[in-house]
Motif scaffolding. Structure first.
Motif, short mmCIF file in Angstrom:
data_model
loop_
_atom_site.label_atom_id
_atom_site.label_comp_id
_atom_site.label_asym_id
_atom_site.label_seq_id
_atom_site.Cartn_x
_atom_site.Cartn_y
_atom_site.Cartn_z
N THR A 70 -21.46 -6.17 9.83
CA THR A 70 -21.68 -4.78 10.22
C THR A 70 -20.52 -3.91 9.73
N LEU B 186 -18.76 -4.39 7.09
CA LEU B 186 -18.94 -4.21 5.65
C LEU B 186 -19.98 -3.13 5.36
N ARG B 187 -21.02 -3.21 6.10
CA ARG B 187 -22.09 -2.23 5.91
C ARG B 187 -21.59 -0.84 6.21
N LYS B 188 -20.83 -0.83 7.31
CA LYS B 188 -20.30 0.47 7.70
C LYS B 188 -19.41 1.05 6.61
N THR B 189 -18.59 0.19 6.07
CA THR B 189 -17.71 0.68 4.99
C THR B 189 -18.54 1.11 3.79
N GLN B 190 -19.56 0.37 3.52
CA GLN B 190 -20.42 0.74 2.39
C GLN B 190 -21.05 2.10 2.61
N HIS B 191 -21.59 2.24 3.79
CA HIS B 191 -22.22 3.52 4.11
C HIS B 191 -21.20 4.66 4.01
N GLY C 254 -18.49 4.70 2.30
CA GLY C 254 -18.15 4.94 0.88
C GLY C 254 -19.21 5.77 0.19
N LEU C 255 -20.43 5.43 0.45
CA LEU C 255 -21.52 6.17 -0.17
C LEU C 255 -21.50 7.63 0.28
#
Lengths: 182, 525
Positions: B2, B4-9, B11-12
């Motif tokens: 989660t 990682l996903r959060k960081t991805q989001h 970043g996007l």
């Protein structure tokens, strides 16, 4: 006394052998050369724009296409580009010659002569850049894209745009010039 | 996961925001261009190209229409017409702007545009896209100081458009605060501004446009102003100091040269013309160079400064002797120095003894004082040996009325050049004082007659007097005035030292055959 004679003979021999080979012209890479031709063509076009009467041609003359799509152009092979340019120049020269013959005004005649010589000079410049010389077959330039103009202002406009576009792009991207520059 | 996903989001999100931000800046430029073009361009639709692969056309309408009403067609030469999607944007004042971004762009060939509204054509236009460039202002505008005063170097980056590198034209404008000055720059992306004020802050801006030959378009907007201050005059103090030092050194050198060669320079510039005027008082001024006259009136000429006499050292002896009662210093005379060259000391002593021995020879206290005075005065050189002779002669000189100047003419030729000045002293009076030669001076116990007799005896040394010329020898310090009456010659002695000088005192150049000793004046003769 003998040595100078020998040297003279040697020089003469070298000159003959040298002339036997096709001496490569020095590449003319200065963009200002073509810019001058473009300027003259533009000035003539502006001059002739006001000409409305007596400026229509007896019969439509084939002229090259001038518009350039950069994306397409960049994909093209350099030799093909050279061919396209040279055939276009040839067409324009022909058209101008035809118009010159039918023109009576001395001023116009001189202007047209100037344009004709400029086109010839451009062909020389292209030759200096080591492009293979190309002459369109007299039969026709069917495979080449052409269209026909029916008035002199149009012809001159095509002339100007052709020089601005394809010819200039060809000369600017010539390999001979790039190697010298870099 | 989660996380990682959060960081991805995250970043996007950041990415999109940045893109939007960049787009917004682009839009700002776009907006400004649109606004400006609306005022500049007369044809409709208004079109411009920002790069090599785009063309934007737009028009404005006041009717509250929508984009669907409009259709935009474009046709390249020798091609079929195509349609462009129209978008709308609300503008100020209840106007709507409609845009069309051409998907495909071809240069150097005619483009034929047509705008339809509700099926009806409202606009049509034929254009060349390569002539409608509206570039962004140049980037990286930098202004730097050059090494020189009043100059600034301005550089910038050209628009990053392919095929158009050599076709750009720039305009630079700068101001120190009040008025803008503009300069056009072709085929270069730098310029050195010259003629600026020193130590002033300048603002510089640049804009770009295609040069008009192959490509043409509109002037870009001005870059953001960049300020720079021109160099202050801090170089000058150094130069000034150096100049001062060099000047100082040069001045020193010239002064040294001048001082060292001062004498030679002076000689060259103001050559000293030697003049014997100081030895002949009144010769040039009074008598105009007439020597004869001057000689004849030497009495008058003898008056001047005491210094003159001091130089000659002569009067002292005369004074002393004359003061005494008219005991003829005959004995003294007889013992006068015969040898001019040799020291006369003996004779002097004799004289002195004679003086003292003689009754009448009572030098008055002033005489003593005078003698002493003259002693001191006579410390100086006595250039003429025979001057002392005169001194000794002085002692003998007592002239009175009985004394008649000898008409004898002594040859003037005997007078040497050297002795000439001394004649000044004694010209007026013929020195009748006899020297040793005149040993045959008759006894003259009577006053004043000594001299005459002595003079008689001493013809050689007598100058040709022009007449009775009276003693003019004066003691400077005593301010003795010459008493010219022959009668008073000695009787006035009591009056002072002046009595002495009643003598006719002629300059007598001692002849070689006349031995006159050079008695130092301070020895009492």
């Amino acid at each position: 006394m003998e040595i100078p004679r020998l040297v003279a003979v040697l020089l003469m021999v070298l000159e003959w052998t040298h002339s036997g080979l096709p001496s490569p012209l020095r590449p003319i890479c200065d963009p200002r050369v073509l810019d001058r031709f473009i300027k003259e063509a533009r000035d003539m076009e502006v001059t002739m724009r006001s000409c409305s009467d007596g400026c229509s041609l007896a019969e439509p003359l084939p002229v090259p296409l001038t518009s350039v799509d950069f994306a397409v152009w960049e994909k093209e092979d350099a030799q093909k580009q050279a061919q396209e340019v040279q055939s276009g120049l040839w067409l324009l020269s022909e058209a101008i010659s035809v118009v010159r013959a039918s023109v009576t005004s001395a001023m116009l005649q001189s202007l047209l002569d100037n344009s004709h010589s400029n086109l010839h000079s451009i062909r020389q410049v292209i030759r200096s850049l080591n492009f293979q010389e190309y002459m369109p077959p007299t039969g026709g330039t069917a495979h080449e894209e052409t269209w026909r103009v029916s008035s002199m202002p149009e012809l001159l406009r095509v002339h100007t745009n052709f020089l601005r576009g394809k010819v200039r792009l060809l000369l600017a991207s010539a390999a001979a010039c790039r190697r010298d520059g870099s | 996961m989660t996380m990682l996903r959060k960081t991805q989001h995250f970043g996007l999100l950041i990415f999109f925001l940045s893109q939007k931000a960049s787009l917004e800046t682009v839009d700002r430029h776009f907006e400004s261009k649109v606004d400006l073009l609306l005022n500049v361009e007369t044809e409709n639709p208004k079109c411009f190209a920002e790069g090599m692969r785009d063309l934007t056309c737009f028009w404005e309408d006041e009717d509250g229409g929508s984009a669907d009403q409009y259709s935009f067609t474009y046709t390249y030469e020798n091609e079929k017409s195509s349609e462009c999607k129209v978008t709308s944007q609300p503008a100020e004042g209840a106007k709507t702007r409609y845009f069309c971004h051409l998907p495909k762009v071809q240069h150097f060939g005619d483009l034929y545009l047509r705008v339809f509204r509700d099926g009806l054509q409202i606009y049509n236009r034929s254009l060349l896209i390569n002539l409608l460039f509206w570039l962004d202002p140049p980037a990286n505008l930098t202004v730097t100081q050059t090494g020189k005063l009043g100059q600034l170097k301005v550089t910038w980056l050209p628009p990053p458009l392919k095929y158009m590198e050599n076709s750009m034209m720039y305009e630079v404008r700068y101001t120190a605060g009040s008025t803008w000055k503009e300069k056009v720059v072709r085929e270069s992306t730098e310029i050195t501004l010259q003629g600026l004020q020193v130590n002033t802050k300048y603002k510089v801006q640049v804009r770009v446009k295609p040069d008009g030959l192959t490509y043409d378009g509109f002037w870009s907007s001005w870059t953001l102003p960049v300020s720079m201050t021109t160099a202050p005059k801090d170089v000058d103090p150094l130069i000034l100091a150096l100049c001062l030092i060099i000047t100082f050194v040069l001045v020193l050198l010239s002064l040294t040269a001048l001082v060292s060669h001062r004498s030679s320079l002076q000689k060259k510039m103001w050559p000293l013309i030697p003049s014997p005027e100081n030895k002949f008082p009144g010769l040039f001024t009074v008598y105009g160079g007439d020597f004869q006259e001057w000689l004849g009136h030497s009495g008058g000429g003898l008056r001047p400064s005491p210094a003159f006499f001091f130089f000659e050292e002569l009067p002292a002896m005369l004074e002393v002797l004359s003061e005494a009662t008219p005991v003829p210093p005959r004995s003294v005379e007889s013992r006068a120095c015969n040898l001019p060259e040799s020291g006369c000391k003996e004779n002097e002593e004799d004289l002195q003894n004679a003086e003292s021995g003689q009754e009448g020879w009572q030098p008055t206290p002033p005489a003593h004082w005078l003698m002493k005075h003259f002693q001191t005065l006579q410390q100086g050189p006595s250039p003429f040996s025979w001057s002392t002779q005169l001194e000794s002669k002085d002692s003998y000189v007592t002239l009175d009325h009985s004394f008649q100047p000898k008409p004898q003419e002594t040859p003037m030729d005997d007078i040497s050049e050297e002795s000439a000045p001394l004649r000044v002293l004694f010209t007026s009076a013929e020195i009748s004082a006899s020297h040793s030669d005149l040993g045959s001076l008759p006894q003259s116990s009577r006053s004043g007659r000594l001299s005459s007799e002595s003079s008689l005896e001493y013809p050689h040394s007598i100058w040709p007097p022009k007449g009775i010329s009276y003693a003019s020898l004066t003691l400077a310090d005593s301010g003795v005035s010459v008493d010219y009456s022959p009668m008073n010659s000695i009787r006035t002695a009591a009056g002072g030292i002046g009595g002495f000088y009643n003598n006719d005192y002629k300059n007598e150049i001692p002849k070689p055959n006349e031995p006159l000793s050079g008695c130092p004046i301070y020895s009492a003769c």
